[in-house]
Design a protein around this motif. Structure first.
Motif, PDB file in Angstrom:
ATOM      1  N   GLY A  80       2.539  13.382  -6.755  1.00 36.89           N
ATOM      2  CA  GLY A  80       2.882  11.978  -6.895  1.00 36.89           C
ATOM      3  C   GLY A  80       3.902  11.614  -5.843  1.00 36.89           C
ATOM      4  O   GLY A  80       4.536  12.497  -5.270  1.00 36.89           O
ATOM      5  N   ALA A 118       8.485   9.476  -8.446  1.00 35.48           N
ATOM      6  CA  ALA A 118       7.499   9.349  -9.516  1.00 35.48           C
ATOM      7  C   ALA A 118       8.011   9.975 -10.808  1.00 35.48           C
ATOM      8  O   ALA A 118       7.493   9.702 -11.883  1.00 35.48           O
ATOM      9  CB  ALA A 118       6.187  10.007  -9.099  1.00 35.48           C
ATOM     10  N   HIS A 134       3.104   8.705 -11.357  1.00 33.83           N
ATOM     11  CA  HIS A 134       3.470   7.552 -10.553  1.00 33.83           C
ATOM     12  C   HIS A 134       4.373   6.651 -11.371  1.00 33.83           C
ATOM     13  O   HIS A 134       4.029   6.293 -12.491  1.00 33.83           O
ATOM     14  CB  HIS A 134       2.199   6.795 -10.126  1.00 33.83           C
ATOM     15  CG  HIS A 134       2.482   5.600  -9.268  1.00 33.83           C
ATOM     16  ND1 HIS A 134       3.349   5.644  -8.203  1.00 33.83           N
ATOM     17  CD2 HIS A 134       2.012   4.333  -9.323  1.00 33.83           C
ATOM     18  CE1 HIS A 134       3.386   4.453  -7.637  1.00 33.83           C
ATOM     19  NE2 HIS A 134       2.600   3.644  -8.297  1.00 33.83           N
ATOM     20  N   HIS A 173      -4.590   4.747  -8.428  1.00 33.30           N
ATOM     21  CA  HIS A 173      -3.400   5.156  -7.680  1.00 33.30           C
ATOM     22  C   HIS A 173      -3.567   6.559  -7.123  1.00 33.30           C
ATOM     23  O   HIS A 173      -3.154   6.848  -6.007  1.00 33.30           O
ATOM     24  CB  HIS A 173      -2.165   5.108  -8.575  1.00 33.30           C
ATOM     25  CG  HIS A 173      -1.834   3.737  -9.049  1.00 33.30           C
ATOM     26  ND1 HIS A 173      -1.467   2.737  -8.190  1.00 33.30           N
ATOM     27  CD2 HIS A 173      -1.836   3.194 -10.286  1.00 33.30           C
ATOM     28  CE1 HIS A 173      -1.240   1.634  -8.878  1.00 33.30           C
ATOM     29  NE2 HIS A 173      -1.471   1.876 -10.159  1.00 33.30           N
ATOM     30  N   PHE A 231      -3.373   7.677  -3.366  1.00 34.91           N
ATOM     31  CA  PHE A 231      -2.445   8.730  -2.935  1.00 34.91           C
ATOM     32  C   PHE A 231      -3.177   9.805  -2.139  1.00 34.91           C
ATOM     33  O   PHE A 231      -2.736  10.222  -1.073  1.00 34.91           O
ATOM     34  CB  PHE A 231      -1.772   9.349  -4.168  1.00 34.91           C
ATOM     35  CG  PHE A 231      -0.697  10.343  -3.836  1.00 34.91           C
ATOM     36  CD1 PHE A 231       0.533   9.923  -3.347  1.00 34.91           C
ATOM     37  CD2 PHE A 231      -0.913  11.700  -4.012  1.00 34.91           C
ATOM     38  CE1 PHE A 231       1.524  10.835  -3.038  1.00 34.91           C
ATOM     39  CE2 PHE A 231       0.085  12.619  -3.704  1.00 34.91           C
ATOM     40  CZ  PHE A 231       1.303  12.179  -3.218  1.00 34.91           C
ATOM     41  N   LEU A 255       2.078   4.281  -1.845  1.00 30.78           N
ATOM     42  CA  LEU A 255       1.973   3.706  -3.185  1.00 30.78           C
ATOM     43  C   LEU A 255       3.155   2.797  -3.473  1.00 30.78           C
ATOM     44  O   LEU A 255       4.022   3.118  -4.261  1.00 30.78           O
ATOM     45  CB  LEU A 255       1.929   4.825  -4.219  1.00 30.78           C
ATOM     46  CG  LEU A 255       0.579   5.509  -4.370  1.00 30.78           C
ATOM     47  CD1 LEU A 255       0.662   6.539  -5.475  1.00 30.78           C
ATOM     48  CD2 LEU A 255      -0.516   4.522  -4.662  1.00 30.78           C
TER      49      LEU A 255
END
Lengths: 258, 250
Positions: free
Chosen positions: A41, A45, A208, A229, A233, A239
């Motif tokens: 992430g 995150a 995230h 997402h 990523f 992001l």
């Protein structure tokens, strides 16, 4: 030490906040035995916080973290963690490992053999009497791994152990992690390196903004991530999308965000 | 300026001739201050480390109090110890007034807050670096305390030296509780004060020179003891010079 496992580890609706700001939001998941989980992430995150919550270094404000297995009631004794920046005690390489064993009350006569073995397996034998601070960064990270390996934990948390290591050092660290896993330790690790995630992961957790958005077997995650997402990523998109700023959707080419 | 050149001469001849009286004063100065610093270390370092690690109600007040005590006026400490130890005082029965023991007590009171407060400062910083790692390994705060003191040992030498500096240079407290009695409680600083009041400035300055020499000596010794592990040891910088043997991880 008991041979019975403390796993699986279950998180139920875990929340964590600092000064009223919620940083981990309603995370629920289960870690089964003998897998390698990679948490990926973007920065911020909540990956590191997540590891610290699991390991018990932080307490959730709500939700439960439960060790389901019937093993050692003192589950902390069966866990270990390697940090992004390893803390080396100001003493020799050997004494660093010895310290960890003494804290876990391993009897002195047993320690020598364990120390020799883990130093050998991490390639640090000839530095045994060096001050740990004299080691290079990569060697220090290997020593951190040797130190936790000596404890023979049932589960090992690793917080970006190879961040700021060069490829050869990263390779060595990955080999050691693999060896620790083969020896029977559950691995839970965060990383920014997608290549590393592909190399190591049995399963992937994608985080995230404090939420666990996807938890899937590695093949499935890398082939067809369900979450948009996660797709962004993996596709190398930044992001910075936020529901309050719908203009900045994943895939849009805006470079600056608020 | 005549005093300075004379003083050098006096200091030099005092040192060269190993004057018996001077040696006695120097030895007493050193032993009183070293014993006081030693006691302050034994008590003050664990105290400072505990204040850094443990949280309990009233901790902040203790820290503020300790920090303010670093600036205790020696004369006031001397006076209080004098009252406590005087014949009519609560500890008068011990008969300690005007003995080296009384001087040690006064100096411990002066030095302890310095060593404890500086130790706390050093350990707080170390603890912020070590806390997660030590807790992860399973160390309790009681186990962490000696670990932090040991790992902070090079920085803690500075706290010891600060304490020693305060003790060896202090005149007000030892003067009051010791009484500057020849051959019994006369130390460097009280001897200097006496020579000044007698008007023998050259001798006073000469003694001052010896005192500074001693102080520098102790600091140099501490530096040398400290050095091997921090700067001088070649194995502390080996990564540049190590032979590039390929290591394999099994």
């Amino acid at each position: 030490m008991t041979s019975q496992s403390i796993l699986p580890l279950e998180l139920r609706a875990v929340n964590f906040e600092v000064q009223g700001k919620r940083l981990i939001k309603d995370v629920s998941c289960t870690f089964e035995q003998n897998l390698r989980s990679i948490i990926i992430g973007p920065n911020g995150a909540g990956k590191s916080l997540f590891l610290r919550l699991c390991h018990g270094l932080l307490q959730p404000v709500s939700g439960q973290i439960i060790w389901q297995g019937g093993g050692d009631r003192d589950s902390a004794r069966q866990q270990a963690m390697v940090f992004q920046r390893p803390v080396m005690l100001r003493r020799s390489v050997r004494a660093n490992v010895d310290y960890a064993l003494s804290i876990r009350s391993v009897a002195r006569p047993e320690r020598e053999a364990i120390i020799d073995e883990v130093l050998q397996r991490t390639g640090l034998s000839r530095f045994a009497d060096y001050p740990a601070h004299a080691l290079s960064y990569g060697e220090q990270q290997r020593l951190a791994l040797a130190r936790v390996w000596a404890l023979k934990p049932q589960i090992l948390f690793l917080d970006e152990p190879t961040a700021s290591l060069d490829p050869p050092a990263t390779h060595l660290v990955e080999q050691i992690i693999e060896a620790i896993h083969v020896a029977g330790t559950r691995i839970v690790m965060t990383t920014h390196d997608l290549g590393q995630a592909r190399r190591i992961a049995d399963e992937v957790l994608f985080m995230h903004r404090g939420r666990l958005l996807e938890h899937a077997p590695a093949d499935q995650f890398f082939d067809k991530p369900k979450n948009e997402h996660a797709r962004a990523f993996l596709g190398g998109e930044l992001l910075w999308w936020h529901p309050k700023h719908p203009l900045h959707k994943p895939g849009s080419k805006k470079e600056i965000c608020q | 300026m005549i005093e300075f050149s004379e003083a050098f001469g006096v200091a030099f001849s005092l040192l060269i001739s190993l004057d018996h009286e001077l040696a006695e004063i120097v030895m007493l100065s050193l032993s009183v201050s070293l014993v006081a610093v030693f006691i302050a270390i034994i008590v003050g370092m664990p105290l400072g480390a505990a204040l850094a690690i443990f949280t309990f109600p009233g901790r902040k007040f203790i820290i503020v109090g300790l920090n303010s005590l670093m600036g205790l006026p020696p004369v006031v400490v001397g006076l209080v110890v004098y009252i406590l130890l005087s014949r009519s005082g609560p500890l008068g029965v011990l008969g300690l007034l005007f003995t080296p023991t009384a001087m040690i007590i006064a100096q411990v009171i002066l030095v302890l807050p310095i060593i404890a407060a500086l130790t706390r400062q050093i350990v707080v910083e170390l603890w912020s670096e070590y806390e997660e790692q030590l807790r992860s390994l399973g160390a309790t705060p009681w186990q962490a305390l000696p670990t932090l003191l040991w790992d902070g040992r090079y920085s803690l030498v500075t706290a010891m030296l600060a304490g020693f500096g305060r003790a060896i240079a202090e005149v007000g407290a030892v003067m009051i509780v010791g009484g500057n009695i020849d051959h019994v409680t006369r130390v460097m600083t009280t001897a200097i004060a006496l020579e000044v009041s007698k008007g023998d400035l050259a001798l006073a300055l000469g003694l001052g020179g010896v005192l500074i020499f001693l102080s520098v000596g102790v600091n140099a010794l501490a530096y040398l003891i400290n050095k091997p592990a921090s700067l001088n040891n070649p194995i502390n910088k080996p990564t540049l010079f190590r032979s590039p043997i390929k290591e394999n991880v099994r």
